[in-house]
Write a protein that holds these residues in place. Structure first.
Motif: not given
Length: 734
Positions: A562-565, A597-604, A685-694
């Motif tokens: 999730l953090v990498l995404s 500022f962009g990083f802090v707001f977008l990541v959080a 991205l996140v649902p597909a990656l999670a579904y692939d990993l199971g």
């Protein structure tokens, strides 16, 4: 019977008390909006850390001043050389300026070498309102200029006044635009008249509480408030409170399909939404508080200011909004009230996880389940391609004259100064040297590249020029002297910053303790410190967010992914923003604090939506297994999270109405980044990656070891147990 009557009173009394308490907070906090100027500072020097060389030089410079005055520069120019009569008329303008009694003696008129302009140096006492003083000065200068000539008020005082004017729409226009955009979106989402008002009232009450808290902290000297922080606070509170409200309302609506008891539905929704809302709020709060590691005062101040806003948004969403819903019940959704479902429709039997879904999110779930690897790899490649634009980002600061995007008399005046005088006139470089090395340092300054003129300062702020009648002895304070140097380049240009860097190295050869300050040095030190902050704060924020996600999801793999995404999403947002800034808006660059500022707001904030999604996925996985749980979680949260993303993007986009380059750039970065995160990262991205990993996504938690159903318990609000009130289907629903 008595106990039942008591419980009935409590169901009304507790929500009513909560609403009254928040009304009291809003009644005190609302009027505080107009008082924030009392504790706000917008001058560039207030952004610097105490350790910066420009800050130290500024402290020494203050010792040489008889009063705390800010210089304004009045420029009168003509297309042709002044005639003797016009020179006399321009000289008479001095009497009108002096009659204003803005500060100490006015210097001038100083003619230009080409004879087409004159300038006056007008000190303005800082004890008064600078913006009002500059307005008075302009009201005298413009009509008093000779016919056919142009007059401007610029210099540090003029630029600061125009900057304050540009921030003037923060309390009014910004809020109206943000609230209007949110209201329209909520009307489309809920198709209700009452609910959008309740959500907006919750957001506004949270903002009132935040303003009251921030005003108190600034009044006590705990934080340093500026217009930049003030604008971000308003947007952040409205956006965050609305997002949390959307999540709570979604669970409340879901609960109302299982029970007719409004209080039980509120408690069920509160229990279901408490953990994701708290985790989301805590993530943003702690990420913002990481700004306390910054060396820049502006960054350091924004941390607690914005964190205070999120705290208030969190409390409002978990107390005031539930109180509204407890009082209104189904009426909040009028005219489309949720209907009570038959028992056999509460929880569809899940095999794939798509059962009971239809429309867009059924289609998205089908795509994810059929081609998960193709979906997540294509998403990653698209984000990587967008991230390539980061190489074009010019976040090395911008000239102060480019910061204001609206029409500015001071900016036009700086251009006039550059046409007729040394470009750095009115904003000299300040060099503080030891008394014994005064002449050696002065010689170094005069010989430095980019310096047009330099002189030692005598008592009474009189320059020692060597001309007959000028004082011979320099002013000395605690063994130090002051040298003023005029640069050949505009004080806010890249060439001027290069000259200051060269000058710092040069004067230290003559005096190791010499300090170089002034407007240009302040800008240079601000940019340098901002780049240092970026390298320090980003790793801290990532570690903090990763830790919170591990606690929430009881997993290591899922939080890391999730953090990498969201980091990848941030890179893509910055890359696209760089192309837009350079190719469409033709901005000369970006403020050095924009990437941070962009990083802090977008990541959080990006992690927020993943928290909303994955907390529900985990809940569903415990009942149905990981892969069905992923599709079920995606389907039931798709609408609410997308709505939350659109709301947050719209509120941040509202920052663009303030004509300050930093805020316009931040508005685009966060608005685009949030939409990208909502539409692509969280939906595909996140649902597909999670579904692939199971089930491996939950490693090393229990879910990773037992991919089947771990629990067949019904949801809190599902099944006959939710009908403890005994109201049969078809009876009157409150």
């Amino acid at each position: 019977m008595k106990a039942g009557r008591t419980m009935g009173w409590l169901r009304w009394l507790v929500p009513a008390v909560l609403v009254m308490a928040w009304l009291g907070i809003a009644g005190v906090g609302g009027p505080t909006f107009g008082r924030l100027d009392e504790v706000s500072a917008n001058d560039q020097a207030s952004f610097l850390p105490r350790s910066a060389e420009a800050t130290e030089a500024g402290d020494w410079q203050a010792k040489f001043r008889d009063s705390d005055e800010v210089p304004a520069v009045v420029v009168v120019e003509s297309d042709t050389a002044f005639t003797p009569a016009q020179r006399g008329e321009a000289a008479r303008l001095k009497a009108g300026i002096e009659a204003l009694k803005l500060g100490s003696a006015v210097v001038g008129p100083i003619p230009s070498h080409d004879g087409k302009a004159v300038q006056f140096i007008v000190p303005i006492a800082s004890s008064g309102e600078l913006r009002d003083a500059v307005k008075e000065l302009r009201d005298v200068v413009r009509p008093g200029a000779p016919d056919g000539m142009r007059a401007y008020v610029t210099g540090p005082a003029g630029l600061t006044a125009d900057l304050v004017n540009a921030f003037g729409g923060i309390d009014g226009v910004l809020l109206l635009v943000a609230l209007g955009a949110v209201f329209v979106i909520l009307l489309l989402v809920y198709r209700s008249l009452v609910l959008p008002i309740m959500v907006l009232v919750t957001s506004m009450f949270a903002l009132c509480a935040a303003i009251l808290l921030v005003f108190g902290m600034a009044k006590l000297g705990w934080i340093q408030l500026n217009g930049q922080s003030q604008g971000i606070l308003s947007i952040l509170v409205i956006g965050a409170a609305t997002d949390y409200a959307l999540l709570f309302v979604a669970r409340f609506r879901e609960a109302l399909t299982h029970t007719t008891h409004r209080t039980r539905a509120v408690l069920s929704a509160w229990k279901a939404s408490f953990e994701p809302i708290l985790a989301s709020g805590a993530t943003v709060i702690i990420a913002l508080l990481c700004l306390l590691f910054s060396d820049l005062n502006s960054n350091k101040a924004l941390g607690p200011v914005a964190a205070a806003g999120i705290v208030c948004a969190l409390f409002a969403a978990l107390t005031l909004l539930p109180a509204f819903m407890a009082l209104l019940g189904r009426a909040a959704f009028w005219p489309f009230r949720p209907k009570l479902l038959p028992d056999d429709e509460h929880e569809p039997a899940l095999v794939t996880g798509l059962e009971g879904q239809k429309g867009l999110w059924h289609g998205v779930g089908t795509l994810v389940s059929r081609r998960p690897r193709v979906v997540w790899i294509a998403s990653v490649l698209l984000l990587l391609a967008a991230s390539a634009g980061v190489l074009q980002l010019k976040a090395n600061g911008v000239p102060q004259t480019d910061v204001i995007l609206a029409a500015s008399d001071a900016v036009d005046g700086q251009a006039a100064l550059a046409r007729h005088f040394d470009a750095g006139s009115g904003s000299p470089v300040v060099v503080v040297a030891s008394e014994g090395a005064a002449q050696r340092v002065l010689d170094k300054v005069k010989a430095a590249d980019g310096v047009g003129d330099a002189y030692l300062l005598a008592e009474g702020s009189v320059p020692i020029t060597g001309a007959p009648g000028t004082p011979a002895d320099p002013a000395v304070r605690d063994g130090r002297v002051l040298i003023n140097a005029t640069l050949n380049s505009a004080a806010d240009s890249a060439e001027a910053e290069d000259a200051v860097q060269s000058l710092r190295a040069s004067v230290k050869d003559a005096d190791a303790g010499a300090l170089v300050g002034g407007v240009t040095a302040i800008a240079l030190d601000t940019n340098t410190t901002a780049q240092r902050d970026l390298a320090v704060i980003i790793p801290v924020v990532l570690v903090v967010i990763l830790f919170i996600l591990m606690l929430l999801l009881r997993s290591v793999v899922a939080p890391v992914l999730l953090v990498l995404s969201v980091v990848l999403s941030y890179g893509a947002a910055m890359g696209v923003s760089a192309w837009v800034f350079n190719g469409i808006f033709a901005f000369p660059g970006a403020d050095a604090t924009v990437p941070l500022f962009g990083f802090v707001f977008l990541v959080a904030l990006g992690v927020d939506y993943n928290i909303f999604l994955m907390s529900r996925v985990r809940e569903e996985s415990l009942k149905h297994g990981t892969r069905p749980g992923i599709l079920r979680g995606l389907g039931v949260t798709g609408g609410v999270i997308t709505s939350a993303g659109v709301v947050l993007a719209a509120t941040f986009a509202a920052l663009g109405v303030i004509p300050i380059m930093f805020l316009v750039q931040l508005a685009f970065i966060v608005a685009f980044g949030v939409l990208l995160d909502t539409v692509l990262v969280r939906s595909l991205l996140v649902p597909a990656l999670a579904y692939d990993l199971g089930a491996r996504i939950w490693w090393p938690g229990k879910l990773s070891k037992e991919p089947g159903r771990l629990s067949k318990e019904p949801a809190d609000v599902a099944g006959p147990a939710a009908r403890e009130d005994g109201v049969a289907e078809g009876h009157t629903v409150r």
